[in-house]
Motif scaffolding. Structure first.
Motif, PDB file in Angstrom:
ATOM      1  N   PRO A  82       0.806  -1.225   0.000  1.00 31.41           N
ATOM      2  CA  PRO A  82       0.000   0.000   0.000  1.00 31.41           C
ATOM      3  C   PRO A  82       0.839   1.275   0.000  1.00 31.41           C
ATOM      4  O   PRO A  82       1.903   1.324   0.605  1.00 31.41           O
ATOM      5  CB  PRO A  82      -0.782  -0.114   1.311  1.00 31.41           C
ATOM      6  N   TRP A  83       0.335   2.306  -0.688  1.00 31.25           N
ATOM      7  CA  TRP A  83       0.939   3.637  -0.637  1.00 31.25           C
ATOM      8  C   TRP A  83       0.506   4.306   0.661  1.00 31.25           C
ATOM      9  O   TRP A  83      -0.630   4.173   1.091  1.00 31.25           O
ATOM     10  CB  TRP A  83       0.469   4.502  -1.801  1.00 31.25           C
ATOM     11  N   LYS A  84       1.415   5.054   1.273  1.00 33.05           N
ATOM     12  CA  LYS A  84       1.057   5.890   2.427  1.00 33.05           C
ATOM     13  C   LYS A  84       0.306   7.110   1.898  1.00 33.05           C
ATOM     14  O   LYS A  84       0.472   7.481   0.729  1.00 33.05           O
ATOM     15  CB  LYS A  84       2.307   6.309   3.186  1.00 33.05           C
ATOM     16  N   PRO A  85      -0.495   7.754   2.730  1.00 35.36           N
ATOM     17  CA  PRO A  85      -1.168   8.984   2.282  1.00 35.36           C
ATOM     18  C   PRO A  85      -0.149  10.009   1.795  1.00 35.36           C
ATOM     19  O   PRO A  85       0.971  10.085   2.304  1.00 35.36           O
ATOM     20  CB  PRO A  85      -1.873   9.478   3.540  1.00 35.36           C
ATOM     21  N   VAL A  86      -0.522  10.805   0.808  1.00 34.97           N
ATOM     22  CA  VAL A  86       0.378  11.802   0.227  1.00 34.97           C
ATOM     23  C   VAL A  86       0.665  12.885   1.267  1.00 34.97           C
ATOM     24  O   VAL A  86      -0.257  13.450   1.863  1.00 34.97           O
ATOM     25  CB  VAL A  86      -0.237  12.421  -1.047  1.00 34.97           C
ATOM     26  N   ALA A  87       1.946  13.147   1.498  1.00 33.77           N
ATOM     27  CA  ALA A  87       2.380  14.183   2.435  1.00 33.77           C
ATOM     28  C   ALA A  87       2.637  15.472   1.668  1.00 33.77           C
ATOM     29  O   ALA A  87       3.089  15.444   0.523  1.00 33.77           O
ATOM     30  CB  ALA A  87       3.644  13.737   3.160  1.00 33.77           C
ATOM     31  N   VAL A  88       2.358  16.604   2.296  1.00 31.14           N
ATOM     32  CA  VAL A  88       2.531  17.916   1.683  1.00 31.14           C
ATOM     33  C   VAL A  88       3.525  18.710   2.521  1.00 31.14           C
ATOM     34  O   VAL A  88       3.350  18.853   3.728  1.00 31.14           O
ATOM     35  CB  VAL A  88       1.185  18.679   1.619  1.00 31.14           C
ATOM     36  N   ASP A  89       4.565  19.225   1.866  1.00 29.03           N
ATOM     37  CA  ASP A  89       5.570  20.032   2.559  1.00 29.03           C
ATOM     38  C   ASP A  89       5.768  21.320   1.767  1.00 29.03           C
ATOM     39  O   ASP A  89       6.279  21.289   0.644  1.00 29.03           O
ATOM     40  CB  ASP A  89       6.884  19.255   2.667  1.00 29.03           C
ATOM     41  N   GLY A  90       5.362  22.448   2.326  1.00 26.21           N
ATOM     42  CA  GLY A  90       5.487  23.733   1.654  1.00 26.21           C
ATOM     43  C   GLY A  90       4.162  24.468   1.674  1.00 26.21           C
ATOM     44  O   GLY A  90       3.197  24.037   2.313  1.00 26.21           O
ATOM     45  N   SER A  91       4.122  25.598   0.966  1.00 32.93           N
ATOM     46  CA  SER A  91       2.889  26.383   0.940  1.00 32.93           C
ATOM     47  C   SER A  91       2.510  26.720  -0.494  1.00 32.93           C
ATOM     48  O   SER A  91       3.356  26.796  -1.370  1.00 32.93           O
ATOM     49  CB  SER A  91       3.064  27.671   1.746  1.00 32.93           C
ATOM     50  N   GLY A  92       1.209  26.928  -0.688  1.00 34.27           N
ATOM     51  CA  GLY A  92       0.703  27.280  -2.010  1.00 34.27           C
ATOM     52  C   GLY A  92      -0.447  26.389  -2.446  1.00 34.27           C
ATOM     53  O   GLY A  92      -1.199  26.732  -3.342  1.00 34.27           O
ATOM     54  N   LEU A  93      -0.579  25.211  -1.796  1.00 30.24           N
ATOM     55  CA  LEU A  93      -1.660  24.292  -2.132  1.00 30.24           C
ATOM     56  C   LEU A  93      -2.579  24.098  -0.937  1.00 30.24           C
ATOM     57  O   LEU A  93      -2.145  24.149   0.211  1.00 30.24           O
ATOM     58  CB  LEU A  93      -1.113  22.923  -2.545  1.00 30.24           C
ATOM     59  N   GLU A  94      -3.857  23.853  -1.230  1.00 28.02           N
ATOM     60  CA  GLU A  94      -4.843  23.562  -0.204  1.00 28.02           C
ATOM     61  C   GLU A  94      -5.554  22.269  -0.599  1.00 28.02           C
ATOM     62  O   GLU A  94      -5.969  22.116  -1.757  1.00 28.02           O
ATOM     63  CB  GLU A  94      -5.845  24.712  -0.131  1.00 28.02           C
ATOM     64  N   ALA A  95      -5.706  21.344   0.344  1.00 29.78           N
ATOM     65  CA  ALA A  95      -6.366  20.068   0.054  1.00 29.78           C
ATOM     66  C   ALA A  95      -7.813  20.315  -0.356  1.00 29.78           C
ATOM     67  O   ALA A  95      -8.489  21.185   0.186  1.00 29.78           O
ATOM     68  CB  ALA A  95      -6.311  19.155   1.273  1.00 29.78           C
TER      69      ALA A  95
END
Length: 150
Positions: A82-95
């Motif tokens: 299984p893939w782990k949930p996608v991690a986000v590092d930085g700014s500029g995107l909103e889920a």
């Protein structure tokens, strides 16, 4: 010791010369989505694509978005890998809503570009299935994409 043929030597020299071609930093005026980073002291070229959907084969890519654009990530995994949930590092995107993941092991996410910035999206999964009584390994498959929002 066997003598080296002139042809072999010429081919080796040509290969080395060609390997050095194309390594010069550009001025950002060329086509193909070249971008020059204004904040760095020396110009650096970043190859940007503008895809709205990303998968496992896009690992290592850089994607450029404009504020208001949406990007979706769909990583197809399996129950044993299984893939782990996608991690986000930085700014500029909103889920944002990515829909429903129906298959075990998949990782699915979506993001809306809300402000200028640089974001690193990442995930990982085991290289080998972890089933009892089977050959296994401790390797990890990593997935990373850089998103530039302008």
């Amino acid at each position: 010791m066997r003598p080296i043929r002139k042809t072999t030597l010429a081919l080796a020299t040509l290969t080395l010369l060609l390997a050095g071609c194309g390594t010069e930093a550009g001025n950002g005026k060329g086509g193909g989505g070249d971008r020059v980073s204004p904040s760095s002291p020396t110009p650096t070229v970043t190859r940007c694509t503008t895809r709205a959907e990303l998968g496992a084969t896009d690992s290592g890519d850089t994607v450029c978005l404009a504020v208001g654009d949406t990007i979706r990530v769909s990583l197809d995994g399996t129950k044993s890998r299984p893939w782990k949930p996608v991690a986000v590092d930085g700014s500029g995107l909103e889920a944002t809503n990515s829909g429903i993941v129906l298959l075990p092991g998949d990782a699915s996410s979506a993001y809306k570009a809300v402000s200028a910035g640089r974001v690193r999206l990442s995930s990982q999964r085991p290289l080998c299935a972890t089933e009892t009584g089977r050959v296994s390994c401790k390797g990890i498959q990593e997935w990373r994409v850089t998103v530039l929002v302008t």
